[in-house]
Design a protein around this motif. Structure first.
Motif, PDB file in Angstrom:
ATOM      1  N   LEU A  72       0.824  -1.210   0.000  1.00  0.00           N
ATOM      2  CA  LEU A  72       0.000   0.000   0.000  1.00  0.00           C
ATOM      3  C   LEU A  72       0.859   1.263   0.000  1.00  0.00           C
ATOM      4  CD1 LEU A  72      -2.849  -1.018   2.464  1.00  0.00           C
ATOM      5  CD2 LEU A  72      -3.034  -0.688  -0.014  1.00  0.00           C
ATOM      6  N   GLU A  73       1.971   1.240   0.744  1.00  0.00           N
ATOM      7  CA  GLU A  73       2.888   2.379   0.765  1.00  0.00           C
ATOM      8  C   GLU A  73       3.502   2.596  -0.616  1.00  0.00           C
ATOM      9  OE1 GLU A  73       5.372   5.556   1.910  1.00  0.00           O
ATOM     10  OE2 GLU A  73       3.493   4.783   2.701  1.00  0.00           O
ATOM     11  N   GLN A  74       3.888   1.525  -1.282  1.00  0.00           N
ATOM     12  CA  GLN A  74       4.450   1.635  -2.634  1.00  0.00           C
ATOM     13  C   GLN A  74       3.411   2.188  -3.612  1.00  0.00           C
ATOM     14  OE1 GLN A  74       7.794   1.030  -3.631  1.00  0.00           O
ATOM     15  NE2 GLN A  74       7.889   1.229  -1.421  1.00  0.00           N
TER      16      GLN A  74
ATOM     17  N   LEU B  17       3.085   5.893  -2.888  1.00  0.00           N
ATOM     18  CA  LEU B  17       4.233   6.618  -3.421  1.00  0.00           C
ATOM     19  C   LEU B  17       4.172   6.730  -4.941  1.00  0.00           C
ATOM     20  CD1 LEU B  17       7.483   5.582  -1.527  1.00  0.00           C
ATOM     21  CD2 LEU B  17       6.573   7.870  -1.884  1.00  0.00           C
ATOM     22  N   ALA B  18       3.785   5.647  -5.600  1.00  0.00           N
ATOM     23  CA  ALA B  18       3.671   5.659  -7.069  1.00  0.00           C
ATOM     24  C   ALA B  18       2.646   6.699  -7.506  1.00  0.00           C
ATOM     25  CB  ALA B  18       3.291   4.276  -7.577  1.00  0.00           C
ATOM     26  N   ALA B  19       1.514   6.734  -6.833  1.00  0.00           N
ATOM     27  CA  ALA B  19       0.480   7.719  -7.163  1.00  0.00           C
ATOM     28  C   ALA B  19       0.965   9.143  -6.873  1.00  0.00           C
ATOM     29  CB  ALA B  19      -0.797   7.423  -6.377  1.00  0.00           C
ATOM     30  N   SER B  20       1.715   9.312  -5.791  1.00  0.00           N
ATOM     31  CA  SER B  20       2.250  10.633  -5.454  1.00  0.00           C
ATOM     32  C   SER B  20       3.254  11.107  -6.500  1.00  0.00           C
ATOM     33  CB  SER B  20       2.919  10.607  -4.077  1.00  0.00           C
ATOM     34  OG  SER B  20       1.983  10.367  -3.071  1.00  0.00           O
TER      35      SER B  20
ATOM     36  N   SER C 237       8.084   0.433 -10.492  1.00  0.00           N
ATOM     37  CA  SER C 237       7.700  -0.913 -10.062  1.00  0.00           C
ATOM     38  C   SER C 237       6.190  -1.123 -10.204  1.00  0.00           C
ATOM     39  CB  SER C 237       8.134  -1.132  -8.620  1.00  0.00           C
ATOM     40  OG  SER C 237       7.656  -2.355  -8.138  1.00  0.00           O
ATOM     41  N   HIS C 238       5.442  -0.117  -9.820  1.00  0.00           N
ATOM     42  CA  HIS C 238       3.981  -0.212  -9.859  1.00  0.00           C
ATOM     43  C   HIS C 238       3.455  -0.222 -11.294  1.00  0.00           C
ATOM     44  CE1 HIS C 238      -0.047   0.168  -8.236  1.00  0.00           C
ATOM     45  NE2 HIS C 238      -0.280   1.162  -9.059  1.00  0.00           N
ATOM     46  N   ASN C 239       4.176   0.419 -12.228  1.00  0.00           N
ATOM     47  CA  ASN C 239       3.700   0.552 -13.597  1.00  0.00           C
ATOM     48  C   ASN C 239       4.374  -0.376 -14.593  1.00  0.00           C
ATOM     49  OD1 ASN C 239       1.682   2.784 -13.600  1.00  0.00           O
ATOM     50  ND2 ASN C 239       3.348   3.767 -12.518  1.00  0.00           N
ATOM     51  N   GLN C 240       5.237  -1.275 -14.130  1.00  0.00           N
ATOM     52  CA  GLN C 240       5.853  -2.198 -15.069  1.00  0.00           C
ATOM     53  C   GLN C 240       4.856  -3.287 -15.434  1.00  0.00           C
ATOM     54  OE1 GLN C 240       9.305  -3.566 -13.023  1.00  0.00           O
ATOM     55  NE2 GLN C 240       8.296  -5.275 -12.067  1.00  0.00           N
ATOM     56  N   PRO C 241       4.915  -3.776 -16.670  1.00  0.00           N
ATOM     57  CA  PRO C 241       3.968  -4.811 -17.101  1.00  0.00           C
ATOM     58  C   PRO C 241       4.136  -6.080 -16.279  1.00  0.00           C
ATOM     59  CG  PRO C 241       5.255  -3.969 -18.955  1.00  0.00           C
ATOM     60  CD  PRO C 241       5.821  -3.382 -17.715  1.00  0.00           C
ATOM     61  N   ARG C 242       3.038  -6.661 -15.902  1.00  0.00           N
ATOM     62  CA  ARG C 242       3.043  -7.925 -15.144  1.00  0.00           C
ATOM     63  C   ARG C 242       3.174  -9.076 -16.154  1.00  0.00           C
ATOM     64  NH1 ARG C 242       3.799  -4.999 -11.121  1.00  0.00           N
ATOM     65  NH2 ARG C 242       2.103  -4.151  -9.932  1.00  0.00           N
TER      66      ARG C 242
END
Length: 146
Positions: A33-35, A38-41, A140-145
């Motif tokens: 959730l913190e990551q 941070l990604a959204a911020s 990290s949050h936006n890399q393709p899964r």
């Protein structure tokens, strides 16, 4: 050891292992959730930078802080748009090394180091601040899964 003693030990071990698993899941979820936060911020910071650029706002990263004084911090910043570095004085603010700052400021002579090119930033000119690991969280949050 009696059967009752073995049973109570097994029950206690099961309870401890269950508590440990729940704790680890909770900690992992908090980190996730913190990551995400941070990604959204970081994404919001980039949008804000793009819209505030016409008003003189720029994104810098604090490379190092070489003096903390009662009245502020002396630091070296890197301009994210150009990669250029510059001495900076943050009035009334202690900036952490590595932090990203969306700011306005002005360049003037620095009597402390006889540098004609010191960035001066007043407290109200720091529009937003994020920690050093915010861009990595965004990547990290936006890399393709896979």
């Amino acid at each position: 050891m009696t059967v009752a003693g073995v049973a109570s030990t097994l029950i206690m071990l099961c309870g401890l292992s269950t508590a440990l698993v729940l704790h680890l899941r909770s900690r992992t979820r908090r980190r996730q959730l913190e990551q995400e936060r941070l990604a959204a911020s970081w994404e919001a910071l980039i949008r804000e930078r793009d819209s505030a650029r016409s008003e003189g706002a720029h994104l810098v990263q604090v490379l190092s802080v070489y003096q903390r004084a009662q009245r502020g911090s002396k630091a070296v910043v890197r301009w994210c748009d150009t990669g250029a570095t510059q001495d900076a004085w943050f009035w009334g603010r202690h900036v952490p090394p590595g932090a990203y700052l969306l700011l306005r400021g002005h360049t003037a002579f620095g009597p402390h180091n006889h540098n004609p090119d010191v960035l001066y930033v007043h407290p109200h000119e720091v529009l937003r601040q994020l920690p050093a690991h915010a861009p990595a969280a965004w990547r990290s949050h936006n890399q393709p899964r896979t």
